[in-house]
Scaffold this motif. Structure first.
Motif, PDB file in Angstrom:
ATOM      1  N   ARG A  22      71.091  45.617  55.685  1.00  0.00           N
ATOM      2  CA  ARG A  22      70.055  45.215  56.627  1.00  0.00           C
ATOM      3  C   ARG A  22      69.286  46.428  57.121  1.00  0.00           C
ATOM      4  O   ARG A  22      69.787  47.531  57.211  1.00  0.00           O
ATOM      5  CB  ARG A  22      70.681  44.448  57.784  1.00  0.00           C
TER       6      ARG A  22
ATOM      7  N   ALA B 163      67.402  47.399  60.470  1.00  0.00           N
ATOM      8  CA  ALA B 163      67.494  46.839  61.821  1.00  0.00           C
ATOM      9  C   ALA B 163      66.757  47.699  62.844  1.00  0.00           C
ATOM     10  O   ALA B 163      67.351  48.230  63.769  1.00  0.00           O
ATOM     11  CB  ALA B 163      68.965  46.708  62.199  1.00  0.00           C
ATOM     12  N   PRO B 164      65.459  47.830  62.670  1.00  0.00           N
ATOM     13  CA  PRO B 164      64.734  48.697  63.598  1.00  0.00           C
ATOM     14  C   PRO B 164      64.533  48.044  64.960  1.00  0.00           C
ATOM     15  O   PRO B 164      64.559  46.819  65.076  1.00  0.00           O
ATOM     16  CB  PRO B 164      63.388  48.879  62.909  1.00  0.00           C
ATOM     17  N   SER B 165      64.360  48.867  65.949  1.00  0.00           N
ATOM     18  CA  SER B 165      63.975  48.376  67.273  1.00  0.00           C
ATOM     19  C   SER B 165      62.471  48.524  67.387  1.00  0.00           C
ATOM     20  O   SER B 165      61.929  49.556  66.992  1.00  0.00           O
ATOM     21  CB  SER B 165      64.648  49.212  68.353  1.00  0.00           C
TER      22      SER B 165
ATOM     23  N   TYR C 172      73.450  47.572  72.334  1.00  0.00           N
ATOM     24  CA  TYR C 172      73.390  47.802  70.878  1.00  0.00           C
ATOM     25  C   TYR C 172      74.761  47.633  70.233  1.00  0.00           C
ATOM     26  O   TYR C 172      74.906  46.967  69.201  1.00  0.00           O
ATOM     27  CB  TYR C 172      72.849  49.209  70.575  1.00  0.00           C
TER      28      TYR C 172
ATOM     29  N   VAL D  36      73.420  50.848  56.792  1.00  0.00           N
ATOM     30  CA  VAL D  36      72.673  52.097  56.598  1.00  0.00           C
ATOM     31  C   VAL D  36      71.959  52.375  57.910  1.00  0.00           C
ATOM     32  O   VAL D  36      71.125  51.586  58.348  1.00  0.00           O
ATOM     33  CB  VAL D  36      71.618  51.929  55.473  1.00  0.00           C
TER      34      VAL D  36
ATOM     35  N   GLU E 267      72.614  59.503  64.233  1.00  0.00           N
ATOM     36  CA  GLU E 267      72.882  59.528  65.680  1.00  0.00           C
ATOM     37  C   GLU E 267      73.898  58.469  66.090  1.00  0.00           C
ATOM     38  O   GLU E 267      74.461  58.529  67.179  1.00  0.00           O
ATOM     39  CB  GLU E 267      71.583  59.384  66.481  1.00  0.00           C
ATOM     40  N   TRP E 268      74.140  57.502  65.193  1.00  0.00           N
ATOM     41  CA  TRP E 268      75.097  56.443  65.546  1.00  0.00           C
ATOM     42  C   TRP E 268      76.529  56.755  65.126  1.00  0.00           C
ATOM     43  O   TRP E 268      77.458  56.019  65.438  1.00  0.00           O
ATOM     44  CB  TRP E 268      74.677  55.101  64.914  1.00  0.00           C
TER      45      TRP E 268
HETATM   46  N1  GLU Z   1      68.135  49.327  66.311  1.00  0.00           N
HETATM   47  C1  GLU Z   1      68.802  50.525  65.939  1.00  0.00           C
HETATM   48  C2  GLU Z   1      67.791  51.633  65.854  1.00  0.00           C
HETATM   49  O1  GLU Z   1      66.628  51.357  65.665  1.00  0.00           O
HETATM   50  C3  GLU Z   1      69.380  50.322  64.560  1.00  0.00           C
HETATM   51  C4  GLU Z   1      70.563  51.053  64.239  1.00  0.00           C
HETATM   52  C5  GLU Z   1      71.241  50.300  63.109  1.00  0.00           C
HETATM   53  O2  GLU Z   1      70.641  50.192  62.040  1.00  0.00           O
HETATM   54  O3  GLU Z   1      72.329  49.810  63.334  1.00  0.00           O
HETATM   55  O4  GLU Z   1      68.148  52.780  65.984  1.00  0.00           O
END
Ligand code: GLU
Length: 554
Positions: free
Chosen positions: A38, A40-42, A234, A251, A255-256
């Protein structure tokens, strides 16, 4: 009173349980090895090159494994939502032709694992939070913003770790009775996860890019649901969504990575298997001023945002190749050996991603792009150039629409040969190198790039002689050049380079100096594509017009 009563009080209308959702979103039936990924942008900022790298990697992983690529709109930070950011994300995915299999956007939706917008999944998150509260693994925390600040200030001053853990987790052991009383009295609260981790113990996990990584276990009681809008944080949404949407590979940006111990605890609390993680490298660049390698910056570097590439008119496949080149160290070699294979057939391997950072370099993109454009058919290049101009430059659009055939003929010069010309890195670069083909453009200020011969009278004589007595549009290139040589000699130039080198003083110049005169009169430029072709596209009348302009303006 029990945790169950507490959970019931907080979520009276939530009737479904995590188990119900297990049935609503069953395991996907895909072939062995198929990856579910996926993007998954904010929508809190415009799509940037880091997002693009994630999106492309996701696309490649899904296509390469006959899996699923879906987009999730992570819009839980509503205060920071930027207008147009979501539209630009979808526009960009479409523009680069890497559109997901499953998504939800405007009134369109595809896929059975939605909603794909986090703010529409409230009920689902609440069912999961409710469950954790009811088994005593999450709790309402009544610490006020002032109390939280006080704790943070104390921790900073006394050099303690920041966060709510151990003795700072003051609401962790509040009994259900007391919590219920305080909620009924109208006190504000967030829901925190009740961590069972121990900071002094090691947590090891395997990131597919970085290899084995060791962190302390998580012992923070992080918020999983905010007060106010009651949206999840999040971390919690990651657990719920990636589990229910059956993601196999996450992916996401580096930073996560340090949050993985927490994510592990969350998955563990529900007994779910974690997805695999591909924490992508930071995108680096060489600073133009200092030469130092640094992180690419959305604020300082225009090339950090995806607008840049579209506005300049880089071919989409050149941009994707440039992104893949920094994503995997063996992509470039693969591309050389498979020049015509679609990028998504590349066997992407997280192991071939540089853990220390990916150096992005515009010169590299320019090279890739020049190469790419040089191999396009003139008609296709014209089509893409026109499409670009329609959006970004009305004037160019008008001109090249009016002169379609001439433009295609010009773009076709020295194309489709073994070594095609590599003039253009993007569509924006074409007009400055071709404007002279269009009559209307000659009213600009002109800068003639004459070489050895600069005398106006001489230039006019050469041009008039040539146009009046020599030029014939039926000549093939050899004939054309032989005639030029003969005229050059007649007018005092050496037709033969060897003779010229032996006694340069006997001549006004050589045949190259002679053709430069004609080239510069017709184009103002000392360097152009093949002059023979330019002359044939222009035709005699236009060449005379160029001479008249020279007489007036030079
Ligand atoms: N919404 C998070 C961001 O934009 C996505 C991180 C993810 O892909 O889990 O940084």
């Amino acid at each position: 009173m029990t945790y169950k009563d507490l959970a019931e009080l907080i979520f009276p209308s939530i009737t479904k349980t995590p188990e119900d959702y297990e049935n609503i979103y069953p395991e996907r039936s895909l072939s062995e090895g198929a990856k579910v990924v996926r993007f998954a942008p904010s929508p809190t900022g415009f799509m940037h090159i880091g997002n693009m790298m994630s999106a492309v990697i996701n696309y490649v992983l899904a296509r390469g494994s006959k899996g699923i690529f879906y987009v999730r709109n992570e819009d839980t930070d509503q205060a920071r939502t930027v207008e147009g950011a979501l539209d630009f994300i979808h526009h960009t995915l479409k523009y680069y032709d890497i559109y997901p299999d499953e998504y939800e956007y405007n009134d369109k939706q595809a896929g059975n694992y939605g909603p794909y917008v986090q703010s529409e999944r409230m009920e689902i998150y609440h069912a999961f939070v409710k469950h954790l509260i009811s088994i005593g693994k999450a709790y309402p925390c009544f610490l006020t913003p002032e109390e939280l600040t006080e704790i943070r200030e104390y921790q900073t001053k006394s050099k303690k770790r920041i966060g709510i853990y151990g003795k700072y987790a003051k609401c962790r052991d509040i009994t259900p009775e007391e919590a219920i009383k305080r909620i009924k009295a109208g006190e504000k609260f967030v829901i925190r996860f009740k961590s069972e981790g121990d900071f002094n113990k090691k947590f090891v996990f395997e990131d597919l890019v970085q290899g084995k990584i060791e962190f302390p276990e998580n012992d923070l009681d992080v918020p999983i649901m905010k007060s106010g809008d009651l949206l999840p944080t999040y971390h919690f949404a990651h657990l719920v969504d990636d589990h229910l949407m059956r993601t196999t590979h996450v992916v996401r940006g580096q930073e996560w990575m340090s949050s993985v111990p927490l994510h592990y605890e969350l998955f563990h609390a529900f007994g779910y298997k974690m997805p695999k993680y591909i924490h992508t490298s930071l995108i680096l660049k060489k600073d133009e001023e200092t030469g130092a390698i640094r992180k690419i910056s959305k604020r300082k570097d225009p090339e950090a945002l995806m607008f840049f590439y579209e506005e300049k008119g880089y071919p989409i496949l050149a941009v994707i190749d440039a992104v893949m080149t920094i994503a995997n160290s063996n992509y470039e070699e693969w591309r050389t050996n498979h020049p015509d294979t679609p990028f998504y057939e590349f066997p992407f391997s997280p192991k071939k991603m540089s853990p220390s950072g990916a150096l992005f370099d515009l010169d590299k993109l320019d090279n890739i792009s020049k190469n790419f454009i040089s191999k396009m058919k003139a008609e296709d290049l014209y089509h893409d150039y026109l499409t670009w101009a329609k959006k970004y430059d009305e004037h160019i659009y008008d001109v090249i629409s009016k002169y379609k055939d001439e433009t295609i003929a010009f773009l076709n010069i020295e194309r489709e040969t073994k070594k095609p010309r590599k003039d253009y890195e993007n569509y924006l670069a074409i007009f400055p190198k071709s404007w002279y083909m269009y009559d209307e453009e000659w009213d600009r200020e002109l800068e003639y790039e004459f070489g050895k011969i600069t005398d106006k009278e001489e230039i006019v004589i050469v041009m008039e002689e040539y146009l009046n007595n020599v030029y014939d549009s039926n000549d093939m290139q050899d004939e054309w050049f032989n005639k030029i040589k003969v005229l050059a000699e007649k007018l005092g130039y050496a037709g033969d380079m060897k003779e010229y080198r032996e006694s340069p003083d006997n001549y006004k110049g050589n045949v190259a100096d002679f053709t430069t005169i004609m080239r510069v009169v017709l184009t103002t430029k000392a360097m152009t594509p093949n002059l023979y072709d330019i002359m044939n596209i222009l035709g005699k009348d236009k060449m005379f017009k160029r001479l008249e302009i020279l007489k007036e303006k030079y």
